[in-house]
Scaffold this motif. Structure first.
Motif, PDB file in Angstrom:
ATOM      1  N   LYS A   1       0.821  -1.207   0.000  1.00  0.00           N
ATOM      2  CA  LYS A   1       0.000   0.000   0.000  1.00  0.00           C
ATOM      3  C   LYS A   1       0.855   1.258   0.000  1.00  0.00           C
ATOM      4  CE  LYS A   1      -3.869   2.093   2.479  1.00  0.00           C
ATOM      5  NZ  LYS A   1      -4.789   1.964   3.641  1.00  0.00           N
ATOM      6  N   SER A   2       1.901   1.250   0.853  1.00  0.00           N
ATOM      7  CA  SER A   2       2.782   2.430   0.884  1.00  0.00           C
ATOM      8  C   SER A   2       3.490   2.633  -0.448  1.00  0.00           C
ATOM      9  CB  SER A   2       3.808   2.270   2.005  1.00  0.00           C
ATOM     10  OG  SER A   2       4.651   1.151   1.746  1.00  0.00           O
ATOM     11  N   HIS A   3       3.931   1.514  -1.039  1.00  0.00           N
ATOM     12  CA  HIS A   3       4.597   1.627  -2.348  1.00  0.00           C
ATOM     13  C   HIS A   3       3.647   2.160  -3.409  1.00  0.00           C
ATOM     14  CE1 HIS A   3       7.001   0.682  -5.840  1.00  0.00           C
ATOM     15  NE2 HIS A   3       6.050  -0.119  -6.286  1.00  0.00           N
ATOM     16  N   GLU A   4       2.411   1.647  -3.404  1.00  0.00           N
ATOM     17  CA  GLU A   4       1.451   2.124  -4.397  1.00  0.00           C
ATOM     18  C   GLU A   4       1.124   3.598  -4.169  1.00  0.00           C
ATOM     19  OE1 GLU A   4      -0.894  -2.102  -5.209  1.00  0.00           O
ATOM     20  OE2 GLU A   4      -1.825  -0.530  -4.013  1.00  0.00           O
ATOM     21  N   ASN A   5       0.964   3.985  -2.901  1.00  0.00           N
ATOM     22  CA  ASN A   5       0.676   5.395  -2.633  1.00  0.00           C
ATOM     23  C   ASN A   5       1.815   6.295  -3.081  1.00  0.00           C
ATOM     24  OD1 ASN A   5      -1.758   4.659  -1.495  1.00  0.00           O
ATOM     25  ND2 ASN A   5      -0.957   4.555   0.601  1.00  0.00           N
ATOM     26  N   GLU A   6       3.037   5.868  -2.754  1.00  0.00           N
ATOM     27  CA  GLU A   6       4.194   6.678  -3.150  1.00  0.00           C
ATOM     28  C   GLU A   6       4.331   6.742  -4.666  1.00  0.00           C
ATOM     29  OE1 GLU A   6       7.790   5.255  -1.504  1.00  0.00           O
ATOM     30  OE2 GLU A   6       9.028   6.853  -2.362  1.00  0.00           O
ATOM     31  N   LEU A   7       4.129   5.582  -5.298  1.00  0.00           N
ATOM     32  CA  LEU A   7       4.217   5.551  -6.759  1.00  0.00           C
ATOM     33  C   LEU A   7       3.135   6.407  -7.399  1.00  0.00           C
ATOM     34  CD1 LEU A   7       5.769   4.235  -9.102  1.00  0.00           C
ATOM     35  CD2 LEU A   7       4.114   2.377  -9.059  1.00  0.00           C
ATOM     36  N   GLU A   8       1.931   6.346  -6.842  1.00  0.00           N
ATOM     37  CA  GLU A   8       0.840   7.126  -7.406  1.00  0.00           C
ATOM     38  C   GLU A   8       1.104   8.624  -7.241  1.00  0.00           C
ATOM     39  OE1 GLU A   8      -1.394   5.445  -8.944  1.00  0.00           O
ATOM     40  OE2 GLU A   8      -2.569   7.185  -9.608  1.00  0.00           O
ATOM     41  N   SER A   9       1.621   8.989  -6.066  1.00  0.00           N
ATOM     42  CA  SER A   9       1.921  10.413  -5.861  1.00  0.00           C
ATOM     43  C   SER A   9       3.004  10.900  -6.811  1.00  0.00           C
ATOM     44  CB  SER A   9       2.335  10.645  -4.404  1.00  0.00           C
ATOM     45  OG  SER A   9       3.540   9.929  -4.131  1.00  0.00           O
ATOM     46  N   LEU A  10       4.044  10.074  -6.979  1.00  0.00           N
ATOM     47  CA  LEU A  10       5.117  10.474  -7.893  1.00  0.00           C
ATOM     48  C   LEU A  10       4.612  10.557  -9.325  1.00  0.00           C
ATOM     49  CD1 LEU A  10       8.087   8.385  -6.456  1.00  0.00           C
ATOM     50  CD2 LEU A  10       7.752  10.837  -6.292  1.00  0.00           C
ATOM     51  N   ARG A  11       3.776   9.596  -9.687  1.00  0.00           N
ATOM     52  CA  ARG A  11       3.213   9.647 -11.057  1.00  0.00           C
ATOM     53  C   ARG A  11       2.348  10.874 -11.253  1.00  0.00           C
ATOM     54  NH1 ARG A  11       1.568   3.261 -11.845  1.00  0.00           N
ATOM     55  NH2 ARG A  11       3.659   2.502 -12.395  1.00  0.00           N
ATOM     56  N   GLY A  12       1.549  11.157 -10.241  1.00  0.00           N
ATOM     57  CA  GLY A  12       0.728  12.361 -10.341  1.00  0.00           C
ATOM     58  C   GLY A  12       1.558  13.619 -10.461  1.00  0.00           C
ATOM     59  N   GLU A  13       2.639  13.674  -9.697  1.00  0.00           N
ATOM     60  CA  GLU A  13       3.523  14.839  -9.764  1.00  0.00           C
ATOM     61  C   GLU A  13       4.180  14.945 -11.135  1.00  0.00           C
ATOM     62  OE1 GLU A  13       6.436  14.798  -6.754  1.00  0.00           O
ATOM     63  OE2 GLU A  13       7.384  16.677  -7.362  1.00  0.00           O
ATOM     64  N   ILE A  14       4.651  13.772 -11.639  1.00  0.00           N
ATOM     65  CA  ILE A  14       5.273  13.786 -12.983  1.00  0.00           C
ATOM     66  C   ILE A  14       4.251  14.179 -14.034  1.00  0.00           C
ATOM     67  CG2 ILE A  14       6.296  12.298 -14.746  1.00  0.00           C
ATOM     68  CD1 ILE A  14       7.684  10.792 -12.529  1.00  0.00           C
ATOM     69  N   GLN A  15       3.034  13.652 -13.909  1.00  0.00           N
ATOM     70  CA  GLN A  15       2.008  13.970 -14.901  1.00  0.00           C
ATOM     71  C   GLN A  15       1.689  15.462 -14.882  1.00  0.00           C
ATOM     72  OE1 GLN A  15       0.939  11.864 -17.090  1.00  0.00           O
ATOM     73  NE2 GLN A  15      -0.439  13.287 -18.071  1.00  0.00           N
ATOM     74  N   SER A  16       1.580  16.015 -13.679  1.00  0.00           N
ATOM     75  CA  SER A  16       1.303  17.451 -13.611  1.00  0.00           C
ATOM     76  C   SER A  16       2.440  18.265 -14.207  1.00  0.00           C
ATOM     77  CB  SER A  16       1.065  17.847 -12.150  1.00  0.00           C
ATOM     78  OG  SER A  16       2.239  17.606 -11.380  1.00  0.00           O
ATOM     79  N   LEU A  17       3.682  17.838 -13.911  1.00  0.00           N
ATOM     80  CA  LEU A  17       4.829  18.553 -14.490  1.00  0.00           C
ATOM     81  C   LEU A  17       4.837  18.437 -16.007  1.00  0.00           C
ATOM     82  CD1 LEU A  17       7.646  17.602 -11.967  1.00  0.00           C
ATOM     83  CD2 LEU A  17       6.591  19.831 -12.252  1.00  0.00           C
ATOM     84  N   LYS A  18       4.533  17.216 -16.500  1.00  0.00           N
ATOM     85  CA  LYS A  18       4.502  17.040 -17.958  1.00  0.00           C
ATOM     86  C   LYS A  18       3.409  17.883 -18.591  1.00  0.00           C
ATOM     87  CE  LYS A  18       6.563  12.431 -18.279  1.00  0.00           C
ATOM     88  NZ  LYS A  18       6.345  11.027 -18.666  1.00  0.00           N
ATOM     89  N   GLU A  19       2.230  17.901 -17.953  1.00  0.00           N
ATOM     90  CA  GLU A  19       1.150  18.716 -18.507  1.00  0.00           C
ATOM     91  C   GLU A  19       1.529  20.190 -18.528  1.00  0.00           C
ATOM     92  OE1 GLU A  19      -2.520  15.828 -17.014  1.00  0.00           O
ATOM     93  OE2 GLU A  19      -2.222  17.801 -16.135  1.00  0.00           O
TER      94      GLU A  19
END
Length: 1853
Positions: A1356-1374
């Motif tokens: 769960k912690s790994h998925e949460n961390e991965l999801e947050s990082l992906r969200g951050e990368i996606q926002s930066l890419k957008e």
């Protein structure tokens, strides 16, 4: 030295060969003057005799030394002749894959028929600014030379590109234009090159066609003038076309095609918009099917049509005009299908309603009858009358074809006009560079008027070329002040006079065209009569009277006279043109013909071969009456001559540069060289003529320093003088006796052809003699060493051999003595053995005899004894028979009874056996079952013991009875004699004995049966116990294996997740670096656009600064540089413009934006605070509920034993259910997570896992039954349970176990739990004896739950961390994509429209954001007011408290405090680290502290970062006053001031470094004193008191970070500009190790000398500059980490520039240069070590350069060498490795070239390597910069402000 003296043994020569043109051979003996035959040996080993020409006695040309082969410039060859040129080109093209070669001023380009990675922007940047001879030959070098001369000499330039069809002329011209567009800075502004390239599809479609030699042959020549302004930026272009081949429209040879556009139309005929054109297949039309090859392999005509239409749109041709063009082209195709029918021999007719003509008329919008009439008739006008005459069918077909050609030529002219309009610029042209793409010399089997015009043009171009070469040679000689000797070169003026002079071929042709009955035959006779035997260049063929031969500069060409007159006249009937002009439905058609009479060279009278289109910008002279009709009747030859004269005038007014394109083969095979075709083209393009002119003078030229460096080996020490020039003169006078062979100039020595080869021969002989001497000495030394070694070895061998022989003799003596001893003992042994045998035989005989006698006596005694025994047994048998009968009956009765009892027992045993089998299958509870079975076994053992006791008692009874019976028998025997007389008594006694015997037998049988049953039962019991033990062991093993698998699987999953996490973390780091790089590049682009905008604004201000009468008003769209435009990192360049453009005042915009940022930040803080309070409340409620539940779950201990056991039972039941559910979930998870191969049904692992899970589930069911049993036991024995003193809460225990993260902790917890539970066995003693089963169950349960919880939590912690990082990368890419999209859209617009679009976009966006935020502001307004009120209340309370504290202070303390701080100065300790200034002094502060501050004085005399500290202390005071306006204004003015300084002095390294250091320090201060815990770790308590209290400046920190990034990028650019001129000279050209590398002969394109002259840069210059950079940065107090990043960037620039130049310079790729580079790199590494910068990553950036240097030095022969190279060069790409190997050039004859096979081996080994195909490194790449937090230990209150800064208006607080 005489040339004949060079023809010595082993000299190599060239001999003619019919196949290879020239072959290499070697002399077998010296040539002597007078010899008629040369003894030669070919390279393949064949000997032959070469006969010399008896008339000329000319010797075969000598071959150049191998060291000169492959030179960049053909003029560098010592022997300049055709075979040397051909061989040099072949070696470069085939072996080195180099397509460009200089030949003096000519660039020879060979078409590789393959895409090469040598035309990228990195290559352009590498050639930009370089001298033409400093880099390897390239089309970019020629373009750079033209561009440089245009800027330097203020003279127009021309690049003349010529060659055969398919040689690559168009591509070369295209690359030259691309170079101009890139280096002139117009790539992002004018886009002229893109427009020219956009015209290529349509120009190729209407001007290119397939020929037998080229699938895309340009059938016209063009001259493109690229215009430049005063700053030498492209502003426009103009195109002139020549020699359009009109005849191709109506006729194509076999295997050729018409122009591409016709086939594109036919391929697109199915399109809806083309339905009206009524097109079909290309085979349907006469004009497209004559060649029989309508399709080109690999070309999609329909797709090409799409590209053509797109090109038309880009060039401004509207859709209506495009359809008009296609209608005209379709009409030409239909016109070609018009057929004529014979009426008679002099007239013809067209069939009525002829479909092709009908379609043609419909498309053209003309009347069918009118066009049909004039196609079959013509109008003749005389002086008195005009009449119409019919024409024959042949004349009608010719007239139809002439009309088609005329229409196409006018359409071509119209399209070229539109292209020029699209490329035209309104800006005044300052200069231009012309690119001429024109045919080279042509000769075919049948040559006609077209080839005549082309060759005439090439004669003119060759004349201009010869004169230019001659002029350059003359200028060189005059410059060097050497005696001028007239060079005899071929002058083709006689050939030109033969063609264009009075009574020349063209004049006679025009005259014959004017004759009424002129024909080709009469014209030929006139040519023979005029020029035959009078002009040496004119000849008549022997077998033809309709042809003539002209000796051109390239070759003899035979022209066929047939068709010359018709093509020269090119008759088009005026009536047909008038019909087309009369079209009213089709507006484009009359437009094609309306201006044809106004043009100087009208296309209506152009040659049928190729149309010369004169320059459209040239205006004709004012027409006189009647001139139009006269001009209209000009012949094609006359017009072509005028057009050619205009072209020559243009070329003569420019400085020409020549590119000769060579076609290596006719089959378009990549890198295949056909010597015959190459020589033919070399002769035709003038390359050999250039060689001949150079060879006639002094082709070899050396500077004195180069000559001295190369031939120093030929000089003695006494010959070397201080004056290099005099030294060279003295040496040459000794080496070359003939002084005519060389000349001494001012700076150079000039040699005639062959002299350099002679000097190289002498040098090689000298070096060879030295090598022989060295070899002699070395070999002698080696042989002496070998002899000494052999002698020493011989002595050693002798010593060992003699020792060996002595040892062998001693061994022989010992063996002899031993043999005698052995013989003695052997003989003794033989005699003794014989004696022993005789003695043993005697004793054996005695023994046998005595035994025989004893046995006989024994047999006699035995018979007597056995007879007695037989009697005894017979009597006993009789008695036993009777006894057995009685016993058998008794046993039978016992068996029946016991069988009945055994059946009952068997039934019980079967029941027990079934229960045991059930326990075996269930695999559960075995420990309990084993203990139960153990108890049963114990009971059975007890029974067995009782039975044994009974058996023993029976045995005792039996023994006593037996003893009694025996005593009775004895008594009876004793009384036998007494009983003889009592017969009745005897009988009774016998019966009694029989009965007793029967009972005894029965007792024995029973005993035997009991023993057998006991043994059987014991065996079965032992077997069952062993089986149960095996099963127990197996189950334990399976359990352990299952646990191990679960642990391994959990470990694997954890490791996989950790590995995946690490990989994703690395990928995220790479993505973060990429995003950081993109972001910093966007900042760079933003700063560039910002500067551009400021420049434009300044220009607008300048334009608007003209004083006008009346009221002055400030432009509302203009703001000063002091305006606020950077508040956060999210405010991009697009946001910057509207902020400055919307607000007219300097204060309003910053105020609104600041308020907006503060309110937005406050809203976010309030929402976060609300959320945190809500979370805290929820957490408190959960804790309260949990505590209450625990209180309820913990009843009083006293008297609650039964409730505890009940809870225990319920817990066990619930745990069983949970465990079952968890096992089911685990089964699903394992099925989902495993790979398909493992989890597939039927797989072994799958079956094992399912079996284990099934067994576990069954075990759960058993546990449930056990719980029921436990419940019953608890109920029945509740009174036996003792009260507990302590009780462990299972829930708390489970939570504690789940908190454990390590397996060791779990094991220790398990052991402790076990020991703890064992201390109170009363809790679970009812389960089994020691409670181990329950303990194991609890331990396994908790361990499983712990592992499961750990796995779930980690997942769960790994998925949460991965999801947050992906969200951050996606926002930066957008965000990045949005910014890039906006930037791309803006860049496509003009500058004015770009600014307006950016403003409009930002206004819209900000309006929407403001509307969204208005609601939030309204909602938060009340909260803000409420908080302000609370703040006032708190401030009032604090004041009251302070007053109270002051009242509590003692009077003594009050006396010590200063009462009036204004009059009494404070002590140092009382300063608060703040600086106070008045608001009106802000501009003065910025001016004195930023704008006018001199970095050098501050860096030397004051503490580093002082301006940053001062600015921060001012910010602190504004924060202390809670004046947000002052804070905002100060920060904005600071940022703008720094930008102004950097804009003004941005090229000064000290200034940029100073403000980068201070900006970073200011940023660190804002972080250090921000009050955030992360930045306060290293602060002192006093520094923590200085933190900001009222404002959060995080947004401004990001703005300062962006500013620091921009300053860093500017610093890198300054570094690059300073280092760029030093790198190549210092790292490559300068000889750091003197004497290692030699200088090779160079050609006309002189390279930069590698000898360090005054003013040249050396490696020491680079190191001094690096020291200067480092010391400046250290003085300015720059952060060490930032210094490391700057050094890393500097070393990257050095490595990239050096490697790029190495890859583009063949002369630098040698063994000695590799040694120089490695030494230079070692010096740079030493500098890094001295500065403690080895860990900065700078050394790693030099790794590609280091590996390239190693590649130059390693051995390059065998496969092992190839493997070593592949493993060593991991930082180089495959293209770079192959390029270095191809460029590797031996400097001396003792080095060997790299074989082509070795390079192919390298390519095969590297084919799987995935790397970039780019050849050069990106020298402009900037690593993303980071600014690690670096807190300062300096106390703010201790900082003193020096008076030199002029800041007296600020005061310390």
């Amino acid at each position: 030295m005489a040339a004949s003296e060079l023809y010595t043994k082993y000299a190599r020569v060239w001999i003619p060969d019919p196949e290879e043109v020239w072959k290499s051979a070697e002399l077998l003996k010296d040539y002597k003057p007078g010899d008629k035959v040369l003894q030669l040996r070919l390279e393949e080993g064949k000997d032959l005799e070469y006969c010399l020409d008896p008339k000329t006695k000319e010797l075969p040309p000598l071959r150049n030394p191998d060291i000169l082969v492959g030179e960049n410039d053909l003029t560098a060859l010592s022997y300049l002749h055709e075979p040397a040129v051909l061989h040099n080109l072949k070696v470069r093209f085939i072996d080195s894959k180099l397509i460009y070669t200089y030949c003096g001023i000519v660039l020879v380009a060979i078409n590789p028929y393959e895409q090469l990675p040598i035309y990228g922007e990195d290559i352009i940047n590498a050639y930009s600014g370089q001298n033409m001879g400093d880099m390897d030959p390239h089309i970019f070098a020629v373009a750079e030379e033209a561009y440089k001369q245009m800027a330097r000499d203020e003279r127009n330039q021309s690049i003349i590109v010529s060659g055969e069809s398919g040689a690559g002329k168009t591509v070369s011209a295209k690359y030259a234009m691309r170079y101009f567009a890139t280096v002139s800075g117009s790539a992002s502004e004018a886009n002229v090159e893109e427009k020219v390239l956009a015209s290529n599809p349509i120009m190729e479609s209407i001007g290119n066609a397939k020929t037998t030699r080229n699938d895309n042959s340009s059938r016209f020549g063009k001259y493109i003038e690229i215009g430049f302004d005063k700053r030498y930026r492209i502003i426009g272009a103009n195109m002139r076309t020549y020699l359009l081949e009109k005849s191709r429209v109506v006729f194509q040879a076999e295997e050729e095609r018409n122009y591409h556009i016709f086939y594109q139309l036919c391929a697109s005929a199915a399109l809806p918009e083309f339905k009206t054109l009524r097109l079909g297949n290309a085979d349907y039309f006469h004009y497209t099917k004559q060649g029989g090859s309508p399709v080109i392999d690999g070309v999609d005509d329909a797709k090409e049509m799409v590209n053509t239409r797109q090109a038309c749109t880009l060039l401004g041709i509207s859709d209506s005009y495009q359809m008009g063009i296609f209608r005209i082209l379709a009409g030409i195709l239909h016109l070609g299908n018009v057929e004529f029918a014979y009426r008679d021999s002099d007239s013809c007719t067209i069939p009525p309603k002829h479909d092709p003509l009908t379609i043609f008329c419909d498309l053209m919008g003309v009347e069918y009858e009118e066009m049909a009439h004039w196609l079959c008739h013509r109008k003749l006008a005389t002086a008195t009358e005009t009449y119409i005459k019919p024409i024959s069918k042949l004349h009608a077909i010719n007239a139809r074809d002439a009309l088609a050609k005329h229409i196409y030529a006018n359409l071509f002219n119209w399209i070229v006009d539109h292209v020029n309009k699209a490329l035209h610029s309104t800006v005044k042209q300052h200069s231009f560079i012309g690119v001429l793409d024109i045919y080279g010399f042509e000769t075919f089997e049948i040559n006609s008027f077209e080839q005549f015009c082309i060759n005439y043009a090439n004669e003119k171009l060759q004349q201009q070329f010869n004169m230019h070469v001659f002029k350059l040679e003359q200028e060189e000689y005059m410059k060097e002040q050497i005696p001028w000797t007239l060079i005899d070169f071929y002058d083709n003026q006689p050939c030109i006079n033969l063609i264009e002079a009075k009574m020349g071929i063209l004049d006679l042709l025009d005259e014959e065209c004017k004759m009424p009955k002129g024909s080709d035959d009469t014209w030929a006779q006139k040519l023979y009569n005029t020029h035959l035997n009078k002009c040496a260049l004119f000849e008549k063929p022997r077998l033809s009277n309709k042809a003539f031969i002209i000796k051109h500069f390239a070759d003899k060409v035979e022209y066929q006279c047939e068709g010359f007159l018709e093509k020269n006249k090119d008759t088009v009937y005026e009536e047909q043109i008038k019909v087309l002009k009369s079209s009213k439905k089709f507006k484009l058609l009359p437009e094609l013909f309306q201006d044809e009479e106004k043009v100087l060279s009208p296309t209506s009278a152009t040659p049928s071969g190729r149309v010369p289109l004169s320059r459209t910008t040239v205006k004709p002279a004012k027409a006189r009456p009647g001139q139009t009709s006269k001009e209209h009747k000009k012949t094609v030859g006359h017009q072509f001559r005028n057009s050619l004269h205009l072209l020559m005038e243009t070329l003569n007014a420019t400085t020409p540069h020549y590119v000769r394109c060579i076609k290596p083969n006719d089959f378009k095979f990549p890198f295949t060289f056909d010597e015959k075709r190459a020589v033919q083209q070399l002769r035709a393009c003038g390359v050999l003529e250039t060689i001949r002119i150079s060879a006639a003078g002094f082709p070899s030229r050396w500077t004195y320093q180069e000559f001295f460096s190369r031939y120093r080996v030929l000089m003695k020490q006494r010959d070397v003088l201080g004056d290099r020039k005099q030294t060279c003169k003295n040496v040459l006078e000794k080496l070359i006796l003939d002084k005519d062979k060389y000349q001494f100039g001012k700076t150079k020595i000039f040699f005639r052809a062959g002299q350099v080869a002679y000097l190289e021969k002498i040098r090689a002989d000298k070096l060879r003699a030295a090598c022989i001497r060295i070899q002699k000495t070395i070999r002698g030394w080696l042989m002496r060493r070998k002899y000494v070694r052999m002698r020493k070895a011989a002595i050693t061998i002798q010593r060992y051999v003699r020792g060996y022989q002595a040892r062998c003799y001693a061994k022989f003596l010992r063996r002899t003595r031993a043999a005698i001893t052995i013989q003695k003992f052997h003989r003794m042994y033989v005699v003794r053995k014989r004696y022993q045998c005789m003695r043993d035989a005697t004793i054996a005989l005695q023994a046998l005899l005595r035994g025989y006698m004893a046995r006989n006596k024994y047999q006699m005694m035995l018979r007597e004894h056995k007879s007695i025994i037989i009697q005894k047994h017979v009597r006993g048998w009789l008695a036993r028979v009777h006894y057995h009968r009685t016993l058998k009956a008794i046993v039978y009765l016992q068996c029946c009874y016991r069988r009945m009892m055994a059946k009952r027992e068997l039934k019980k045993l079967k029941i027990e056996a079934r229960s045991v089998e059930r326990y075996k299958k269930l695999h559960i509870g075995l420990e309990n079952k084993i203990m139960q079975l153990q108890r049963k076994i114990d009971e059975q053992n007890k029974e067995y013991k009782s039975l044994l006791e009974k058996l023993n008692s029976l045995e005792i009874t039996y023994s006593t009875e037996t003893e009694r019976l025996r005593s009775d028998v004895e008594r009876l025997r004793m009384s036998e004699e007494e009983a003889k007389n009592a017969t009745n008594r005897v009988l009774s006694l016998q019966e009694e004995i029989a009965k007793l015997r029967k009972e005894l037998h029965q007792t024995q049988s029973e005993k035997k049966t009991i023993e057998e049953w006991a043994d059987k039962y014991k065996h079965e019991t032992e077997q069952l116990v062993s089986e149960l033990k095996d099963q127990n062991t197996l189950l334990k093993t399976e359990k352990e294996e299952l646990n191990r698998r679960i642990h391994d699987q959990a470990k694997e999953i954890t490791e996989a997740m950790e590995k995946k996490l690490v990989e994703e973390t690395k990928q995220l780091e790479l993505d973060l670096n990429d995003e950081r790089l993109r972001y910093q590049n966007l900042l760079n682009e933003f700063s560039r656009l910002e500067e551009r905008y400021d420049d434009l604004k300044d220009e607008m201000n300048l334009m608007a600064s003209i004083p006008k009468p009346g009221h002055k008003r400030t432009d509302s769209t203009h703001s000063s540089n002091e305006s606020e435009y950077t508040f956060s990192s999210e405010i991009t360049e697009a946001e910057d413009l509207p902020l400055r453009m919307e607000e007219p005042s300097e204060k309003k915009a910053p105020l609104d934006m600041s308020l907006f940022l503060k309110l937005q930040k406050r809203v976010t803080e309030l929402e976060q605070e609300k959320q945190s309070l809500q979370d805290e409340l929820d957490r408190k409620e959960e804790q309260a509920l949990r505590a209450k539940a625990k209180e309820e779950e913990r009843p009083p201990i006293r008297g609650a034993e039964l409730e505890y056991e009940s809870l225990k039972r319920q817990e066990l039941e619930s745990e069983n259910k949970k465990l079952k559910n968890e096992l089911n979930e685990l089964q699903k998870a394992l099925t989902e997570t495993r790979s398909p191969e493992v989890t597939a049904p039927g797989a072994p692992a799958y079956r094992v896992l399912l079996d284990q899970l099934t067994s576990v589930s069954e075990e759960l069911e058993v546990r449930k039954e056990e719980v029921l049993i436990l419940r019953s036991q608890l109920v029945s024995q509740k009174e036996a349970i003792q009260p507990k003193d302590t009780m462990t809460d299972s829930t708390i225990l489970l939570e504690d176990v789940q908190k454990m993260k390590d397996k060791g902790e779990i094991a220790q917890a398990y052991i402790g739990l076990k020991e703890t539970n064992r201390q109170s066995p009363q809790d679970y003693h009812m389960l089994n004896e020691d409670g181990e089963l329950w303990l194991v169950y609890e331990g396994l349960k908790q361990a499983n739950r712990l592992l499961e919880s750990q796995l779930q939590s980690q997942k769960k912690s790994h998925e949460n961390e991965l999801e947050s990082l992906r969200g951050e990368i996606q926002s930066l890419k957008e965000e990045n994509n949005r910014q890039q999209q906006l930037l791309a859209q803006n860049l496509q617009l003009p500058p004015e429209a770009r600014i307006e679009a950016s403003l409009q976009h930002e206004i819209t966006r900000l309006t929407n954001e403001n509307l969204d935020l208005m609601e939030q502001l309204e909602k938060q307004d009340k909260t803000v007011r409420k908080l302000k009120k609370q703040l006032k209340v708190f401030a009032k309370k604090i004041g009251e408290l302070e007053v109270g504290q002051m009242e509590n202070i003692s009077p003594g303390q009050i006396i010590d405090e200063p009462i009036r701080p204004v009059n009494i100065p404070r002590k140092e300790k009382d300063f608060q680290g703040m600086l106070e200034y008045k608001k009106e002094d802000e501009q003065k502060l910025v001016k004195n502290l930023i704008l006018e501050l001199k970095p050098r004085g501050v860096a030397v005399n004051l503490i580093p970062g002082l301006p940053a500290y001062i600015l921060f202390m001012c910010v602190r005071h504004a924060d202390y006053l809670n004046d947000d306006q002052k804070v905002r204004s100060l920060l904005t003015s600071t940022i703008n001031g720094i930008k102004k300084v950097l804009k003004k002095r941005g090229d000064d390294f000290e200034t940029v470094s100073f403000w980068l250091s201070n900006t970073c320090r200011f940023l660190h201060c804002l972080k250090q004193y921000s009050g955030e815990e992360g930045f306060m770790k290293h602060n002192t308590p006093r520094q923590n008191e200085h933190c900001l209290t009222n404002f959060d400046l995080a947004e401004y920190r990001q703005v300062l970070s962006d500013l620091a990034i921009q300053i860093y990028q500017q610093l890198v650019r300054v570094l690059e500009n300073i280092l760029q001129p030093m790198i190549v000279s210092g790292m490559l050209e300068h000889e750091t190790i003197q004497g290692v590398s030699g200088v090779k002969p160079t050609g006309l394109r002189k390279r930069t000398s590698s000898i360090a002259d005054e003013g040249t840069y050396t490696l020491d210059s680079i190191i001094r500059q690096l020291n200067s950079f480092h010391s400046v940065m250290c003085q300015h107090g720059m952060d060490p980490e930032l210094i490391k990043q700057v050094v890393k960037q500097m070393f990257y620039i050095i490595g990239a520039v050096t490697l790029n130049n190495l890859l583009l310079r063949k002369d630098m790729c040698s063994w000695s240069k590799g040694m120089q580079i490695r030494y230079n790199v070692s010096q740079l590494e030493e500098w890094l070590r001295d500065k403690n910068l080895m860990n900065s990553g700078a050394k790693e950036t030099l790794e590609p350069l280091i590996q390239a240097a190693q590649l130059l030095q390693v051995k390059k022969k065998t496969d092992e060498d190839a493997e070593a190279i592949c493993s060593m060069c991991n930082a180089l790409t495959t293209a770079q490795i192959v390029k270095v190997l191809n460029l590797y050039t031996p400097v001396n004859e003792f080095e060997e070239r790299v074989l082509v096979s070795f390079i192919r081996t390298i390519q095969l080994r590297l084919r799987d390597r995935k790397d970039s195909p780019q050849l050069l490194m990106d020298a402009k790449h900037i690593f993303p910069v980071t600014f690690p937090f670096n807190p300062s230990s300096l106390a703010l209150e201790t900082i003193q402000i020096p008076a030199s800064l002029g800041l007296g208006f600020i005061s310390r607080v």
